[in-house]
Design a protein around this motif. Structure first.
Motif, PDB file in Angstrom:
ATOM      1  N   PHE A  62     -68.260  53.399   1.345  1.00  0.00           N
ATOM      2  CA  PHE A  62     -67.722  54.505   2.127  1.00  0.00           C
ATOM      3  C   PHE A  62     -66.212  54.398   2.306  1.00  0.00           C
ATOM      4  O   PHE A  62     -65.670  53.340   2.596  1.00  0.00           O
ATOM      5  N   GLY A  63     -65.533  55.537   2.143  1.00  0.00           N
ATOM      6  CA  GLY A  63     -64.114  55.633   2.464  1.00  0.00           C
ATOM      7  C   GLY A  63     -63.226  54.679   1.694  1.00  0.00           C
ATOM      8  O   GLY A  63     -62.272  54.130   2.244  1.00  0.00           O
ATOM      9  N   GLN A  64     -63.537  54.468   0.404  1.00  0.00           N
ATOM     10  CA  GLN A  64     -62.719  53.563  -0.397  1.00  0.00           C
ATOM     11  C   GLN A  64     -61.362  54.158  -0.765  1.00  0.00           C
ATOM     12  O   GLN A  64     -60.467  53.451  -1.190  1.00  0.00           O
ATOM     13  N   ASP A  65     -61.224  55.459  -0.626  1.00  0.00           N
ATOM     14  CA  ASP A  65     -59.965  56.119  -0.956  1.00  0.00           C
ATOM     15  C   ASP A  65     -59.750  57.280   0.013  1.00  0.00           C
ATOM     16  O   ASP A  65     -60.692  57.767   0.641  1.00  0.00           O
ATOM     17  N   VAL A  66     -58.499  57.697   0.138  1.00  0.00           N
ATOM     18  CA  VAL A  66     -58.144  58.854   0.955  1.00  0.00           C
ATOM     19  C   VAL A  66     -57.383  59.837   0.080  1.00  0.00           C
ATOM     20  O   VAL A  66     -56.388  59.475  -0.552  1.00  0.00           O
ATOM     21  N   ARG A  67     -57.875  61.062   0.011  1.00  0.00           N
ATOM     22  CA  ARG A  67     -57.213  62.119  -0.746  1.00  0.00           C
ATOM     23  C   ARG A  67     -56.556  63.098   0.212  1.00  0.00           C
ATOM     24  O   ARG A  67     -56.915  63.166   1.391  1.00  0.00           O
ATOM     25  N   VAL A  68     -55.599  63.865  -0.315  1.00  0.00           N
ATOM     26  CA  VAL A  68     -54.876  64.845   0.502  1.00  0.00           C
ATOM     27  C   VAL A  68     -54.871  66.182  -0.220  1.00  0.00           C
ATOM     28  O   VAL A  68     -54.610  66.238  -1.425  1.00  0.00           O
ATOM     29  N   VAL A  69     -55.168  67.250   0.518  1.00  0.00           N
ATOM     30  CA  VAL A  69     -55.052  68.609  -0.003  1.00  0.00           C
ATOM     31  C   VAL A  69     -54.112  69.375   0.913  1.00  0.00           C
ATOM     32  O   VAL A  69     -54.375  69.495   2.121  1.00  0.00           O
ATOM     33  N   LEU A  70     -53.008  69.849   0.358  1.00  0.00           N
ATOM     34  CA  LEU A  70     -52.050  70.676   1.089  1.00  0.00           C
ATOM     35  C   LEU A  70     -52.267  72.123   0.677  1.00  0.00           C
ATOM     36  O   LEU A  70     -52.220  72.440  -0.512  1.00  0.00           O
ATOM     37  N   ALA A  71     -52.512  72.995   1.642  1.00  0.00           N
ATOM     38  CA  ALA A  71     -52.756  74.409   1.353  1.00  0.00           C
ATOM     39  C   ALA A  71     -51.731  75.243   2.108  1.00  0.00           C
ATOM     40  O   ALA A  71     -51.601  75.125   3.324  1.00  0.00           O
ATOM     41  N   SER A  72     -51.013  76.086   1.359  1.00  0.00           N
ATOM     42  CA  SER A  72     -49.945  76.881   1.963  1.00  0.00           C
ATOM     43  C   SER A  72     -49.730  78.147   1.142  1.00  0.00           C
ATOM     44  O   SER A  72     -50.193  78.249  -0.008  1.00  0.00           O
ATOM     45  N   ALA A  73     -49.006  79.098   1.735  1.00  0.00           N
ATOM     46  CA  ALA A  73     -48.686  80.329   1.007  1.00  0.00           C
ATOM     47  C   ALA A  73     -47.821  80.027  -0.208  1.00  0.00           C
ATOM     48  O   ALA A  73     -47.891  80.733  -1.225  1.00  0.00           O
ATOM     49  N   ASP A  74     -47.010  78.996  -0.135  1.00  0.00           N
ATOM     50  CA  ASP A  74     -46.220  78.524  -1.274  1.00  0.00           C
ATOM     51  C   ASP A  74     -45.611  77.185  -0.909  1.00  0.00           C
ATOM     52  O   ASP A  74     -45.776  76.703   0.228  1.00  0.00           O
ATOM     53  N   PHE A  75     -44.912  76.573  -1.863  1.00  0.00           N
ATOM     54  CA  PHE A  75     -44.356  75.244  -1.646  1.00  0.00           C
ATOM     55  C   PHE A  75     -42.918  75.185  -2.130  1.00  0.00           C
ATOM     56  O   PHE A  75     -42.577  75.778  -3.165  1.00  0.00           O
ATOM     57  N   SER A  76     -42.111  74.453  -1.399  1.00  0.00           N
ATOM     58  CA  SER A  76     -40.717  74.286  -1.794  1.00  0.00           C
ATOM     59  C   SER A  76     -40.606  73.311  -2.962  1.00  0.00           C
ATOM     60  O   SER A  76     -41.507  72.497  -3.203  1.00  0.00           O
ATOM     61  N   LYS A  77     -39.481  73.378  -3.675  1.00  0.00           N
ATOM     62  CA  LYS A  77     -39.240  72.445  -4.775  1.00  0.00           C
ATOM     63  C   LYS A  77     -39.163  71.020  -4.246  1.00  0.00           C
ATOM     64  O   LYS A  77     -39.622  70.067  -4.895  1.00  0.00           O
ATOM     65  N   GLU A  78     -38.602  70.862  -3.057  1.00  0.00           N
ATOM     66  CA  GLU A  78     -38.496  69.535  -2.440  1.00  0.00           C
ATOM     67  C   GLU A  78     -39.888  68.935  -2.236  1.00  0.00           C
ATOM     68  O   GLU A  78     -40.128  67.763  -2.537  1.00  0.00           O
ATOM     69  N   LEU A  79     -40.816  69.760  -1.749  1.00  0.00           N
ATOM     70  CA  LEU A  79     -42.165  69.256  -1.497  1.00  0.00           C
ATOM     71  C   LEU A  79     -42.886  68.937  -2.805  1.00  0.00           C
ATOM     72  O   LEU A  79     -43.499  67.869  -2.933  1.00  0.00           O
ATOM     73  N   THR A  80     -42.845  69.829  -3.777  1.00  0.00           N
ATOM     74  CA  THR A  80     -43.569  69.587  -5.025  1.00  0.00           C
ATOM     75  C   THR A  80     -43.010  68.380  -5.770  1.00  0.00           C
ATOM     76  O   THR A  80     -43.754  67.620  -6.388  1.00  0.00           O
ATOM     77  N   THR A  81     -41.700  68.189  -5.703  1.00  0.00           N
ATOM     78  CA  THR A  81     -41.093  67.009  -6.342  1.00  0.00           C
ATOM     79  C   THR A  81     -41.603  65.728  -5.688  1.00  0.00           C
ATOM     80  O   THR A  81     -41.926  64.746  -6.367  1.00  0.00           O
ATOM     81  N   THR A  82     -41.701  65.755  -4.362  1.00  0.00           N
ATOM     82  CA  THR A  82     -42.215  64.593  -3.632  1.00  0.00           C
ATOM     83  C   THR A  82     -43.663  64.303  -4.004  1.00  0.00           C
ATOM     84  O   THR A  82     -44.048  63.153  -4.235  1.00  0.00           O
ATOM     85  N   VAL A  83     -44.476  65.359  -4.091  1.00  0.00           N
ATOM     86  CA  VAL A  83     -45.890  65.189  -4.430  1.00  0.00           C
ATOM     87  C   VAL A  83     -46.051  64.636  -5.843  1.00  0.00           C
ATOM     88  O   VAL A  83     -46.877  63.750  -6.087  1.00  0.00           O
ATOM     89  N   LEU A  84     -45.270  65.150  -6.773  1.00  0.00           N
ATOM     90  CA  LEU A  84     -45.345  64.644  -8.145  1.00  0.00           C
ATOM     91  C   LEU A  84     -45.047  63.146  -8.187  1.00  0.00           C
ATOM     92  O   LEU A  84     -45.735  62.374  -8.869  1.00  0.00           O
ATOM     93  N   TRP A  85     -44.023  62.725  -7.463  1.00  0.00           N
ATOM     94  CA  TRP A  85     -43.647  61.309  -7.451  1.00  0.00           C
ATOM     95  C   TRP A  85     -44.737  60.466  -6.788  1.00  0.00           C
ATOM     96  O   TRP A  85     -45.108  59.397  -7.286  1.00  0.00           O
TER      97      TRP A  85
END
Length: 378
Positions: free
Chosen positions: A141-164
């Motif tokens: 149980f709970g060996q990993d934690v995933r994240v889902v961000l849901a929004s009307a859109d995303f800034s370049k700053e945020l997407t760059t951070t997520v990619l990294w």
């Protein structure tokens, strides 16, 4: 990309709108609606809690806490803004906070969630049914934690951070929910932007390969190191008192088993201590159940000889069956100073279990055929 209304004469662009201009609120509307249809942004997801904040000295709350089919926790953060705010940093804090959450804590969170919704079902039963488990399994149980961000859109700053961050081995997904107003209706276009669905499987394989190489360079994990050390100490002590487990070596796993013809006498490390068990795991389910049923008919006599009650699990619908005794510990697996007593207690219980069951299953260890009785049930 815009949406268009197609007709025989033209392609008419449908104008985008904002959640705010349409009167949709983040918590009262979007969160409530997605809670009921979580599969829209988390396929095969199961909502455990809403506005989850089961930690001290913090007023921060996870919008939706979700389980996936692999028993991993998924943090869902919702924004109705056009840039996603700083939801990636917020979600990372939450991921760290829940990384040590236990199965029992999740059950309690789900209990509170159901109570607020006026649902009287048993929370543990609901979770086990979703995971297709017969019983809780803290090791899975709970060996990993995933994240889902849901929004009307995303800034370049945020997407760059997520990619990294994803390149570093995290699992963060950006899901764009863009509203359109058309003919008096609101149309919601939902698209996973990161990682791109077409490349997701490839990126997962790349991350797994890099992670495997990194693990190989770093050597054994801390848990594996502890397991090896624990079993080395236990098997050395056990060998001074019995020949039962002399043929096996310490392993990185949380169990140590000696097996003969599908009948395993196993030591198992678990949260809060361990257990000793007879694990009946032949290739034939019918044979396994018949051996179990034969022993179960002698339950009163076996437990009297053992000196305590045992746990009996026929595990209908599964291949195997087992009989075991739980051995509690005053410490944790990380507290090596408590190992000596736990090892001694496990050996004591194993010798007792072998004494009461060994003679009863020896004929099957020696190769005697099992008489399968189709009408025999525990």
């Amino acid at each position: 990309m815009p949406l268009f209304q197609l007709s025989k004469t033209e392609l008419a662009e449908i104008a985008t709108a904002s959640f705010e201009s349409l009167g949709y609120k983040e918590r009262e509307d979007l969160q409530r609606l997605l809670r009921e249809r979580i599969e829209i942004i988390v396929p095969d997801g199961f909502v455990v809690a809403e506005e989850f904040a089961d930690w001290d000295e913090s007023k921060r709350r996870i919008d939706l806490l979700v389980l996936d089919r692999n028993a991993n926790l998924v943090i869902v953060e919702l924004k109705r803004t056009e840039d996603g705010g700083h939801s990636e940093l917020q979600a990372l804090r939450y991921a760290a906070m829940i990384s040590t959450i236990t199965f029992d804590q999740v059950v309690e969170a789900h209990r509170n969630f159901l109570a607020r919704l006026g649902i009287s079902e048993d929370p543990q039963t609901r979770i086990l049914k979703f995971l297709a488990w017969n019983e809780p399994d803290d090791d899975r149980f709970g060996q990993d934690v995933r994240v889902v961000l849901a929004s009307a859109d995303f800034s370049k700053e945020l997407t760059t951070t997520v990619l990294w961050l994803n390149d570093q081995g995290l699992d963060i997904r950006c899901v764009r929910m863009r509203p359109y107003a058309h003919d008096g209706k609101v149309i919601l276009d939902v698209q996973q932007l990161l990682p791109l669905p077409e490349t997701q499987e490839y990126q997962v394989r790349v991350r797994e390969k890099l992670s495997s190489e990194k693990s190989a360079r770093q050597g054994q994990t801390e848990r594996q190191r502890r397991n090896l050390a624990f079993w080395a100490g236990l098997l050395k002590k056990a060998g001074e008192r019995s020949t039962l487990h002399q043929s096996i070596s310490p392993s990185k796993d949380n169990w140590a088993t000696v097996s003969s013809r599908g009948l395993g006498m196993s030591y198992v490390l678990a949260r809060g201590g361990g257990r000793v068990e007879l694990y009946i795991n032949r290739t034939s389910q019918a044979e396994n159940k018949s051996i179990y049923d034969e022993l179960y008919l002698q339950r009163a006599q076996i437990e009297a000889e053992f000196g305590d009650t045992l746990n009996w699990e026929r595990l209908d619908g599964k291949l195997s069956s087992r009989v075991f005794s739980v051995v509690p510990s005053t410490g944790t697996e990380e507290e090596e100073g408590t190992w000596d007593q736990l090892q001694t207690d496990l050996i004591d219980h194993m010798l007792k279990l072998e004494a009461v069951l060994g003679s009863r299953i020896q004929k099957y260890r020696d190769g005697e055929n099992v008489v399968v009785r189709q009408d025999e049930h525990a």
